[in-house]
Design a protein around this motif. Structure first.
Motif, mmCIF file in Angstrom:
data_model
loop_
_atom_site.group_PDB
_atom_site.id
_atom_site.type_symbol
_atom_site.label_atom_id
_atom_site.label_comp_id
_atom_site.label_asym_id
_atom_site.label_seq_id
_atom_site.Cartn_x
_atom_site.Cartn_y
_atom_site.Cartn_z
ATOM 1 N N ASN A 117 -13.177 -21.366 12.693
ATOM 2 C CA ASN A 117 -12.778 -22.757 12.883
ATOM 3 C C ASN A 117 -12.508 -23.443 11.550
ATOM 4 O O ASN A 117 -11.586 -24.254 11.435
ATOM 5 C CB ASN A 117 -13.838 -23.526 13.676
ATOM 6 C CG ASN A 117 -13.908 -23.081 15.114
ATOM 7 O OD1 ASN A 117 -12.919 -22.619 15.683
ATOM 8 N ND2 ASN A 117 -15.069 -23.206 15.716
ATOM 9 N N ALA A 118 -13.310 -23.111 10.552
ATOM 10 C CA ALA A 118 -13.082 -23.667 9.207
ATOM 11 C C ALA A 118 -11.713 -23.226 8.689
ATOM 12 O O ALA A 118 -10.950 -24.038 8.148
ATOM 13 C CB ALA A 118 -14.185 -23.230 8.249
ATOM 14 N N ALA A 119 -11.401 -21.955 8.881
ATOM 15 C CA ALA A 119 -10.111 -21.437 8.418
ATOM 16 C C ALA A 119 -8.959 -22.115 9.148
ATOM 17 O O ALA A 119 -7.936 -22.439 8.540
ATOM 18 C CB ALA A 119 -10.054 -19.924 8.616
ATOM 19 N N GLU A 120 -9.117 -22.365 10.438
ATOM 20 C CA GLU A 120 -8.063 -23.041 11.203
ATOM 21 C C GLU A 120 -7.863 -24.470 10.700
ATOM 22 O O GLU A 120 -6.738 -24.931 10.550
ATOM 23 C CB GLU A 120 -8.400 -23.048 12.696
ATOM 24 C CG GLU A 120 -7.395 -23.778 13.555
ATOM 25 C CD GLU A 120 -5.974 -23.233 13.453
ATOM 26 O OE1 GLU A 120 -5.031 -24.027 13.642
ATOM 27 O OE2 GLU A 120 -5.793 -22.032 13.183
ATOM 28 N N ALA A 121 -8.951 -25.181 10.416
ATOM 29 C CA ALA A 121 -8.834 -26.538 9.880
ATOM 30 C C ALA A 121 -8.139 -26.508 8.515
ATOM 31 O O ALA A 121 -7.300 -27.366 8.221
ATOM 32 C CB ALA A 121 -10.214 -27.192 9.771
ATOM 33 N N CYS A 122 -8.458 -25.512 7.704
ATOM 34 C CA CYS A 122 -7.814 -25.364 6.392
ATOM 35 C C CYS A 122 -6.332 -25.052 6.537
ATOM 36 O O CYS A 122 -5.503 -25.589 5.806
ATOM 37 C CB CYS A 122 -8.506 -24.281 5.588
ATOM 38 S SG CYS A 122 -10.159 -24.737 5.036
ATOM 39 N N ARG A 123 -5.992 -24.187 7.494
ATOM 40 C CA ARG A 123 -4.574 -23.872 7.731
ATOM 41 C C ARG A 123 -3.810 -25.118 8.169
ATOM 42 O O ARG A 123 -2.692 -25.360 7.720
ATOM 43 C CB ARG A 123 -4.431 -22.780 8.790
ATOM 44 C CG ARG A 123 -4.661 -21.386 8.267
ATOM 45 C CD ARG A 123 -4.241 -20.330 9.274
ATOM 46 N NE ARG A 123 -5.134 -20.271 10.424
ATOM 47 C CZ ARG A 123 -6.263 -19.577 10.470
ATOM 48 N NH1 ARG A 123 -6.642 -18.865 9.426
ATOM 49 N NH2 ARG A 123 -7.008 -19.580 11.544
ATOM 50 N N ARG A 124 -4.426 -25.910 9.041
ATOM 51 C CA ARG A 124 -3.783 -27.160 9.474
ATOM 52 C C ARG A 124 -3.571 -28.091 8.302
ATOM 53 O O ARG A 124 -2.521 -28.720 8.178
ATOM 54 C CB ARG A 124 -4.629 -27.853 10.542
ATOM 55 C CG ARG A 124 -4.551 -27.218 11.896
ATOM 56 C CD ARG A 124 -5.371 -27.957 12.910
ATOM 57 N NE ARG A 124 -4.876 -29.316 13.122
ATOM 58 C CZ ARG A 124 -5.551 -30.244 13.794
ATOM 59 N NH1 ARG A 124 -6.737 -29.979 14.300
ATOM 60 N NH2 ARG A 124 -5.036 -31.440 13.947
ATOM 61 N N LEU A 125 -4.565 -28.195 7.444
ATOM 62 C CA LEU A 125 -4.450 -29.053 6.268
ATOM 63 C C LEU A 125 -3.280 -28.611 5.402
ATOM 64 O O LEU A 125 -2.443 -29.429 5.014
ATOM 65 C CB LEU A 125 -5.754 -29.036 5.465
ATOM 66 C CG LEU A 125 -5.749 -29.743 4.116
ATOM 67 C CD1 LEU A 125 -5.349 -31.204 4.249
ATOM 68 C CD2 LEU A 125 -7.120 -29.628 3.465
ATOM 69 N N ARG A 126 -3.192 -27.320 5.126
ATOM 70 C CA ARG A 126 -2.088 -26.814 4.294
ATOM 71 C C ARG A 126 -0.737 -27.012 4.962
ATOM 72 O O ARG A 126 0.235 -27.359 4.303
ATOM 73 C CB ARG A 126 -2.287 -25.333 3.988
ATOM 74 C CG ARG A 126 -3.273 -25.104 2.883
ATOM 75 C CD ARG A 126 -3.255 -23.685 2.449
ATOM 76 N NE ARG A 126 -3.762 -22.869 3.562
ATOM 77 C CZ ARG A 126 -4.158 -21.622 3.459
ATOM 78 N NH1 ARG A 126 -4.082 -21.017 2.307
ATOM 79 N NH2 ARG A 126 -4.625 -20.965 4.480
ATOM 80 N N ALA A 127 -0.666 -26.791 6.273
ATOM 81 C CA ALA A 127 0.610 -26.903 6.987
ATOM 82 C C ALA A 127 1.074 -28.357 7.118
ATOM 83 O O ALA A 127 2.247 -28.663 6.921
ATOM 84 C CB ALA A 127 0.492 -26.275 8.372
ATOM 85 N N GLU A 128 0.152 -29.248 7.447
ATOM 86 C CA GLU A 128 0.498 -30.647 7.702
ATOM 87 C C GLU A 128 0.581 -31.495 6.439
ATOM 88 O O GLU A 128 1.271 -32.506 6.417
ATOM 89 C CB GLU A 128 -0.517 -31.266 8.672
ATOM 90 C CG GLU A 128 -0.497 -30.647 10.057
ATOM 91 C CD GLU A 128 -1.572 -31.198 10.970
ATOM 92 O OE1 GLU A 128 -2.098 -32.311 10.694
ATOM 93 O OE2 GLU A 128 -1.908 -30.523 11.968
ATOM 94 N N HIS A 129 -0.135 -31.095 5.397
ATOM 95 C CA HIS A 129 -0.215 -31.911 4.174
ATOM 96 C C HIS A 129 -0.157 -31.027 2.929
ATOM 97 O O HIS A 129 -1.104 -30.993 2.129
ATOM 98 C CB HIS A 129 -1.508 -32.732 4.172
ATOM 99 C CG HIS A 129 -1.700 -33.548 5.398
ATOM 100 N ND1 HIS A 129 -1.073 -34.755 5.582
ATOM 101 C CD2 HIS A 129 -2.410 -33.311 6.535
ATOM 102 C CE1 HIS A 129 -1.415 -35.241 6.761
ATOM 103 N NE2 HIS A 129 -2.210 -34.381 7.359
ATOM 104 N N PRO A 130 0.934 -30.304 2.728
ATOM 105 C CA PRO A 130 0.994 -29.353 1.607
ATOM 106 C C PRO A 130 0.842 -29.988 0.230
ATOM 107 O O PRO A 130 0.435 -29.312 -0.712
ATOM 108 C CB PRO A 130 2.360 -28.692 1.763
ATOM 109 C CG PRO A 130 3.161 -29.627 2.602
ATOM 110 C CD PRO A 130 2.177 -30.349 3.478
#
Length: 93
Positions: A48-61
């Protein structure tokens, strides 16, 4: 963030998830996703932490929080060895 200061990561996760869901245009979504990543790490939910991190990178590079998670993810990948995709392609004949 307040919940994390008081040692309540589960409450922090619920608060972050609720905020992201109810306010999709919230101006500090990058910060919320970063805090969500931290909370998941605290309760030892790395997927879940990795998914939140992926979302952060994708949505707010361009977010300043992306650099903070990059260091964490690099540290984690060093400890865990190759990613599952690498094992699947290199580990078979």
């Amino acid at each position: 963030a307040c919940y994390m200061r008081f040692g309540l990561p589960t409450s922090a996760m619920k608060g972050c998830e609720g905020l992201l869901e109810q306010y999709p245009s919230y101006p500090e979504r990058d910060k919320v996703l970063f805090r969500l990543c931290e909370a998941y790490e605290k309760v030892e939910q790395p997927e879940n932490a990795a998914e939140a991190c992926r979302r952060l990178r994708a949505e707010h590079p361009e977010s300043r929080y992306v650099e903070k998670i990059r260091d964490r993810l690099e540290d984690r990948s060093d400890e865990e060895g190759p990613a599952p995709a690498d094992v699947a392609t290199n580990g078979r004949l």
